[in-house]
Design a protein around this motif. Structure first.
Motif, mmCIF file in Angstrom:
data_model
loop_
_atom_site.group_PDB
_atom_site.id
_atom_site.type_symbol
_atom_site.label_atom_id
_atom_site.label_comp_id
_atom_site.label_asym_id
_atom_site.label_seq_id
_atom_site.Cartn_x
_atom_site.Cartn_y
_atom_site.Cartn_z
ATOM 1 N N GLU A 250 27.238 35.241 43.379
ATOM 2 C CA GLU A 250 28.410 34.288 42.946
ATOM 3 C C GLU A 250 27.924 33.046 42.005
ATOM 4 O O GLU A 250 28.587 32.682 41.285
ATOM 5 C CB GLU A 250 28.784 33.181 44.187
ATOM 6 C CG GLU A 250 29.380 34.349 45.329
ATOM 7 C CD GLU A 250 28.717 35.226 46.168
ATOM 8 O OE1 GLU A 250 27.468 34.814 46.089
ATOM 9 O OE2 GLU A 250 29.039 36.186 46.566
ATOM 10 N N GLU A 251 26.522 32.871 41.911
ATOM 11 C CA GLU A 251 26.094 31.853 41.039
ATOM 12 C C GLU A 251 25.883 32.510 39.678
ATOM 13 O O GLU A 251 26.397 31.803 38.523
ATOM 14 C CB GLU A 251 24.609 31.269 41.349
ATOM 15 C CG GLU A 251 24.522 30.393 42.622
ATOM 16 C CD GLU A 251 23.016 30.312 43.157
ATOM 17 O OE1 GLU A 251 22.776 29.204 43.409
ATOM 18 O OE2 GLU A 251 22.226 31.331 43.004
ATOM 19 N N VAL A 252 25.693 33.724 39.663
ATOM 20 C CA VAL A 252 25.414 34.514 38.243
ATOM 21 C C VAL A 252 27.090 34.720 37.730
ATOM 22 O O VAL A 252 27.262 34.365 36.679
ATOM 23 C CB VAL A 252 24.884 35.830 38.392
ATOM 24 C CG1 VAL A 252 25.181 36.759 37.100
ATOM 25 C CG2 VAL A 252 23.423 35.654 38.647
ATOM 26 N N GLU A 253 27.805 35.022 38.546
ATOM 27 C CA GLU A 253 29.006 35.202 38.336
ATOM 28 C C GLU A 253 30.024 33.789 37.651
ATOM 29 O O GLU A 253 30.740 33.908 36.692
ATOM 30 C CB GLU A 253 30.195 35.626 39.336
ATOM 31 C CG GLU A 253 31.687 36.024 38.939
ATOM 32 C CD GLU A 253 32.357 36.747 40.037
ATOM 33 O OE1 GLU A 253 33.692 36.801 39.632
ATOM 34 O OE2 GLU A 253 31.827 37.110 41.100
ATOM 35 N N ARG A 254 29.692 32.569 38.299
ATOM 36 C CA ARG A 254 29.914 31.634 37.619
ATOM 37 C C ARG A 254 29.175 31.128 36.439
ATOM 38 O O ARG A 254 30.125 30.691 35.500
ATOM 39 C CB ARG A 254 29.561 30.116 38.783
ATOM 40 C CG ARG A 254 30.588 30.167 39.979
ATOM 41 C CD ARG A 254 30.428 28.883 40.842
ATOM 42 N NE ARG A 254 28.958 28.515 41.225
ATOM 43 C CZ ARG A 254 28.961 29.167 42.350
ATOM 44 N NH1 ARG A 254 29.562 29.693 43.127
ATOM 45 N NH2 ARG A 254 27.554 29.085 42.893
ATOM 46 N N GLU A 255 28.168 31.559 36.160
ATOM 47 C CA GLU A 255 27.697 31.354 34.887
ATOM 48 C C GLU A 255 28.187 32.169 33.947
ATOM 49 O O GLU A 255 28.613 31.739 32.789
ATOM 50 C CB GLU A 255 26.151 31.817 34.948
ATOM 51 C CG GLU A 255 24.975 30.653 35.649
ATOM 52 C CD GLU A 255 23.577 31.110 35.385
ATOM 53 O OE1 GLU A 255 23.440 32.438 35.065
ATOM 54 O OE2 GLU A 255 22.805 30.540 35.899
ATOM 55 N N PHE A 256 28.337 33.438 34.259
ATOM 56 C CA PHE A 256 29.257 34.387 33.257
ATOM 57 C C PHE A 256 30.523 33.902 33.063
ATOM 58 O O PHE A 256 30.991 33.865 31.828
ATOM 59 C CB PHE A 256 29.213 35.701 33.744
ATOM 60 C CG PHE A 256 27.980 36.806 33.707
ATOM 61 C CD1 PHE A 256 26.700 36.209 33.729
ATOM 62 C CD2 PHE A 256 28.247 38.114 33.893
ATOM 63 C CE1 PHE A 256 25.545 36.768 33.565
ATOM 64 C CE2 PHE A 256 26.962 38.716 33.583
ATOM 65 C CZ PHE A 256 26.000 38.040 33.336
ATOM 66 N N SER A 257 31.229 33.458 33.974
ATOM 67 C CA SER A 257 32.591 32.969 33.722
ATOM 68 C C SER A 257 32.743 31.755 32.735
ATOM 69 O O SER A 257 33.848 31.650 32.186
ATOM 70 C CB SER A 257 33.346 32.669 35.231
ATOM 71 O OG SER A 257 33.514 34.111 35.931
ATOM 72 N N ALA A 258 31.889 30.852 32.935
ATOM 73 C CA ALA A 258 31.855 29.698 32.194
ATOM 74 C C ALA A 258 31.905 30.027 30.691
ATOM 75 O O ALA A 258 32.289 29.318 29.896
ATOM 76 C CB ALA A 258 30.507 28.686 32.615
ATOM 77 N N ALA A 259 30.982 31.120 30.392
ATOM 78 C CA ALA A 259 31.019 31.312 29.049
ATOM 79 C C ALA A 259 32.015 32.123 28.340
ATOM 80 O O ALA A 259 32.079 32.746 27.151
ATOM 81 C CB ALA A 259 29.549 32.221 28.698
ATOM 82 N N ILE A 260 32.953 32.698 29.295
ATOM 83 C CA ILE A 260 34.329 33.433 28.762
ATOM 84 C C ILE A 260 35.267 32.340 28.564
ATOM 85 O O ILE A 260 35.501 31.586 29.215
ATOM 86 C CB ILE A 260 34.666 34.407 29.742
ATOM 87 C CG1 ILE A 260 33.279 35.344 30.043
ATOM 88 C CG2 ILE A 260 35.695 35.221 29.267
ATOM 89 C CD1 ILE A 260 33.368 36.223 31.169
ATOM 90 N N SER A 261 36.093 32.606 27.572
ATOM 91 C CA SER A 261 37.298 32.029 26.913
ATOM 92 C C SER A 261 38.305 31.582 28.172
ATOM 93 O O SER A 261 38.842 30.592 28.285
ATOM 94 C CB SER A 261 37.893 32.371 25.823
ATOM 95 O OG SER A 261 37.003 32.480 24.589
#
Length: 70
Positions: free
Chosen positions: A17-28
């Motif tokens: 979940e932490e990694v998914e939040r990081e990835f999501s924050a970098a996507i438009s």
């Protein structure tokens, strides 16, 4: 994507979940594109309305890859 998130999380000692939040924050669009969204692009490309596209790159990433110039 689930495997990539899990491997990344494990290697960094984080939760998926932490990694998914990081990835999501970098996507438009602020989240990871779903398989259904990619399937919708494929269905469009397979149909008659895509006739004007001829070798054009279509990237269904929600902006994950940023701008790509050719």
């Amino acid at each position: 994507m689930a495997t990539a998130l899990a491997v990344n999380a494990e290697s960094r000692g984080l939760t998926v979940e932490e990694v998914e939040r990081e990835f999501s924050a970098a996507i438009s669009i602020g989240r990871i594109v779903t398989p259904d969204e990619v399937a919708a692009v494929i269905a469009f490309l397979a149909g008659p309305r895509s006739v004007a596209l001829n070798g054009d790159p279509i990237i269904a990433s929600g902006g994950e890859l940023g701008p790509i110039y050719y």
